[in-house]
Design a protein around this motif. Structure first.
Motif, short mmCIF file in Angstrom:
data_model
loop_
_atom_site.label_atom_id
_atom_site.label_comp_id
_atom_site.label_asym_id
_atom_site.label_seq_id
_atom_site.Cartn_x
_atom_site.Cartn_y
_atom_site.Cartn_z
N SER A 85 17.26 39.43 55.00
CA SER A 85 17.41 38.77 53.70
C SER A 85 16.71 39.49 52.57
N LYS A 86 15.90 40.51 52.89
CA LYS A 86 15.28 41.29 51.81
C LYS A 86 16.34 41.99 50.98
N ALA A 87 17.52 42.23 51.55
CA ALA A 87 18.57 42.94 50.82
C ALA A 87 19.11 42.11 49.66
N LEU A 104 18.45 35.38 61.34
CA LEU A 104 17.88 35.76 60.05
C LEU A 104 16.58 36.53 60.23
N ASP A 105 16.46 37.60 59.46
CA ASP A 105 15.21 38.38 59.41
C ASP A 105 14.55 38.05 58.08
N VAL A 106 13.36 37.45 58.13
CA VAL A 106 12.62 37.21 56.89
C VAL A 106 11.37 38.07 56.90
N CYS A 226 12.39 48.03 66.73
CA CYS A 226 12.15 49.22 65.90
C CYS A 226 13.14 49.21 64.75
N HIS A 227 12.80 49.91 63.72
CA HIS A 227 13.70 50.04 62.57
C HIS A 227 13.51 51.46 62.07
N ILE A 228 14.55 52.29 62.22
CA ILE A 228 14.32 53.73 61.99
C ILE A 228 14.59 54.13 60.55
N GLY A 229 15.04 53.21 59.72
CA GLY A 229 15.26 53.57 58.32
C GLY A 229 16.49 52.87 57.79
N SER A 230 16.87 53.21 56.58
CA SER A 230 17.95 52.51 55.91
C SER A 230 18.93 53.53 55.34
N GLN A 231 20.15 53.06 55.05
CA GLN A 231 21.22 53.93 54.49
C GLN A 231 21.43 55.16 55.41
N GLY A 267 17.77 47.39 61.22
CA GLY A 267 18.98 47.55 60.39
C GLY A 267 19.23 49.02 60.15
N GLY A 268 19.87 49.32 59.02
CA GLY A 268 19.93 50.72 58.61
C GLY A 268 21.29 51.33 58.43
N LEU A 269 22.39 50.64 58.83
CA LEU A 269 23.71 51.25 58.69
C LEU A 269 23.99 51.55 57.21
N VAL A 309 20.37 43.31 66.13
CA VAL A 309 20.37 44.24 64.99
C VAL A 309 20.10 43.45 63.73
N GLU A 310 19.60 44.12 62.71
CA GLU A 310 19.16 43.43 61.49
C GLU A 310 19.77 44.05 60.25
N PRO A 311 21.09 43.95 60.08
CA PRO A 311 21.71 44.57 58.90
C PRO A 311 21.39 43.83 57.61
N GLY A 312 21.11 44.59 56.59
CA GLY A 312 20.94 44.02 55.25
C GLY A 312 21.99 44.61 54.33
N ARG A 313 21.75 45.87 53.97
CA ARG A 313 22.63 46.57 53.02
C ARG A 313 24.10 46.52 53.42
N SER A 314 24.39 46.79 54.71
CA SER A 314 25.79 46.89 55.12
C SER A 314 26.49 45.54 55.14
N ILE A 349 16.63 48.73 39.98
CA ILE A 349 15.57 49.74 39.93
C ILE A 349 15.91 50.94 40.79
N ARG A 350 17.00 50.86 41.55
CA ARG A 350 17.25 51.87 42.59
C ARG A 350 17.53 53.26 42.01
N THR A 351 18.15 53.30 40.83
CA THR A 351 18.44 54.61 40.25
C THR A 351 17.14 55.27 39.79
N LEU A 353 14.21 54.61 40.91
CA LEU A 353 13.31 54.79 42.06
C LEU A 353 13.79 55.88 43.02
N TYR A 354 15.08 55.88 43.31
CA TYR A 354 15.60 56.79 44.35
C TYR A 354 16.65 57.77 43.83
N HIS A 355 16.90 57.77 42.52
CA HIS A 355 18.04 58.52 41.99
C HIS A 355 19.33 58.11 42.70
N ALA A 409 22.97 44.92 47.29
CA ALA A 409 21.74 44.99 48.09
C ALA A 409 20.61 45.63 47.31
N TYR A 410 19.44 45.08 47.46
CA TYR A 410 18.21 45.65 46.90
C TYR A 410 18.26 45.84 45.38
N CYS A 411 19.06 45.04 44.69
CA CYS A 411 19.02 45.07 43.23
C CYS A 411 18.39 43.77 42.76
#
Ligand code: LLP
Length: 451
Positions: A85-87, A104-106, A226-231, A267-269, A309-314, A349-351, A353-355, A409-411
């Protein structure tokens, strides 16, 4: 100026859309030069609700939740998908996630409070965080959450004590950093060794801590996370992570004699932010992780655990768009054209923050070609404040309604009220109807906590 035929495309279901591939929400279409989503004219909606405005395609959102549930249940029946739900968090998305049968992942007390407010079944809630406070742990255990994902040995002591005080036994997972380098942006990589998250595998620290978790009262170790990263685009990163985790499970079984119930791969897809990005599908992700779990469980001779699995963005990114109105423009010859919109880093903020890259169109010129390269800049007092850097857009005029895709997601969850900018309203659209699910912030809201 109307588009040469090739710039619009007819989808299999008969909708006419811009050629923006996987970036578009499921029900996007072009009718009489206007962008429609969920059967609603985005230009009319912007005029009615004001801008900046977050809009979600409810059919798209539900469809992705269903795809996760079905793909995982088909590929690996003993599995569950948790919505991270952070997404994107508000009450309505949690009600929908509940209706769609998601877990749900909180992360932290605020996300948990929102889940409680909509009556989300607590046994389906997993609580994350690398520094959950005493208060947050107390709330979670009291509420009866399904799992607390332990991040440190320090936290283990706290959970044990609090659960003991309440006369409860709390089921926990241990979050492990498997040292897998996922192919993604450095800021959103979390699984590699140098990480603030979880128990490191270096010097067998995580492995030794398993003994501590097993020896502590009021806590029941039911699995690993484990959560190896996002996108992440490279599915082999998930296969590698599963291998590390299953090998770990096998060693734990041999040394401590426990069968692991849950293996949570996080998550991370990745998703398509731009037209040329071609991410793996939810089905491919499900097949990859399910096959990896089966393959490595056979290889290391351990029983197959429940796969989580814990998808947010996807789940939410491509369902959401942001609408803005063009208020000013500035052309610097041979440098760039700035198109000033009534939002910016406060709602995305993503642009900065992360371009991050996004595709944008002018909703009232959706059938015209994107003939200009412009920077969609925000209205904040910060030079880096932009939502799209040097992106294609139709020829812009003052008053145009700009739609930026892939902002679900994440906006909103990373939004701020910088420069006293009230946060946008959130509208869900479906079957030709729009409903406000989070109202626009007011000036009074901005000052509500001030004395
Ligand atoms: N599970 C855990 C433990 C996580 O830390 C995350 C994301 C997820 C699941 C969901 O991952 P997803 O499926 O959304 O990739 N603010 C960054 C993303 C940070 C991700 C943090 N953790 C961005 O805007 O790209």
């Amino acid at each position: 100026m109307s588009l040469p035929k090739s710039d619009l495309t007819k989808q299999a279901d008969g909708r006419v859309t811009m050629q923006l591939g996987a970036v578009l929400p499921k029900t996007a279409e072009v009718r009489d030069g206007h962008l429609f989503i969920g059967g609603v004219d985005m230009v009319d909606l912007a005029h009615e609700q004001g801008t900046a405005l977050y809009v979600f395609d409810e059919v798209d959102l539900r469809d992705r939740m269903e795809q996760y549930r079905e793909a995982f249940h088909e590929c690996y029946p003993n599995s569950e998908a948790l919505y991270a739900s952070k997404a994107f968090l508000n009450k309505e998305v949690l009600r929908i996630a509940n209706e769609e049968g998601m877990f749900l992942d909180v992360s932290g007390g605020g996300e948990l409070a929102c889940a409680r407010a909509v009556g989300f079944p607590m046994e389906r809630v997993f609580v994350h965080g690398n520094n959950k406070t005493e208060h947050e742990l107390r709330e979670a255990i009291e509420a009866g959450v399904g799992r607390i994902v332990l991040d440190t040995r320090i936290e283990l002591g706290r959970v044990s004590r609090i659960a003991g005080e309440m006369g409860k036994t709390q089921k926990v997972l241990m979050r492990i950093t498997p040292g897998v380098e996922a192919d993604t942006h450095e800021y959103i990589k979390t699984g590699c060794e140098d990480s603030k998250f979880g128990f490191t595998m270096l010097e067998d620290f995580a492995f030794n801590c398993v003994g501590d978790v097993l020896n502590v009262p009021n806590v029941e170790l039911v699995g690993f996370h484990c959560h190896i990263g996002s996108q992440i685009f490279a599915l082999h990163s998930f296969d590698e992570a599963v291998q590390v985790m299953v090998e770990f499970v096998a060693r734990v079984r041999e040394r401590y004699g426990i069968e692991v119930e849950d293996l949570d791969m996080g998550g991370g897809l990745g998703i398509a932010y731009t037209v040329d990005e071609n991410p793996s599908s939810i089905r491919e992700f499900a097949e990859c992780t399910a096959n990896a779990v089966r393959k490595y469980c056979a290889q290391y001779s351990v029983p197959e655990p429940r796969l989580l699995v814990e998808p947010g963005r996807s789940l939410v990114a491509n369902a959401g768009v942001t609408l803005y109105t063009v208020g000013v423009m500035k052309t610097l010859p041979n440098i760039r054209k700035y198109v000033g919109i009534d939002g910016g880093m406060s709602d995305n903020i993503r642009t900065a923050l992360y371009h991050a890259d996004y595709e944008a169109v002018i909703a009232n010129k959706a059938d015209e070609p994107r003939v200009e390269i412009v920077t969609l800049c925000g209205k904040h007092c910060e030079s880096g404040d932009a939502v799209v850097l040097d992106g294609s857009l139709q020829h812009p005029d003052l008053g145009d309604i700009v739609c930026v895709f892939g902002t679900g997601a994440y906006c909103y969850t990373m939004s701020s009220s910088y420069n006293g900018q009230p946060r946008p309203a959130i509208v869900f659209v479906r079957d030709g109807a729009a409903r406000v699910v989070t109202r626009r912030e007011t000036y009074e809201d901005l000052m509500a906590r001030d004395i």
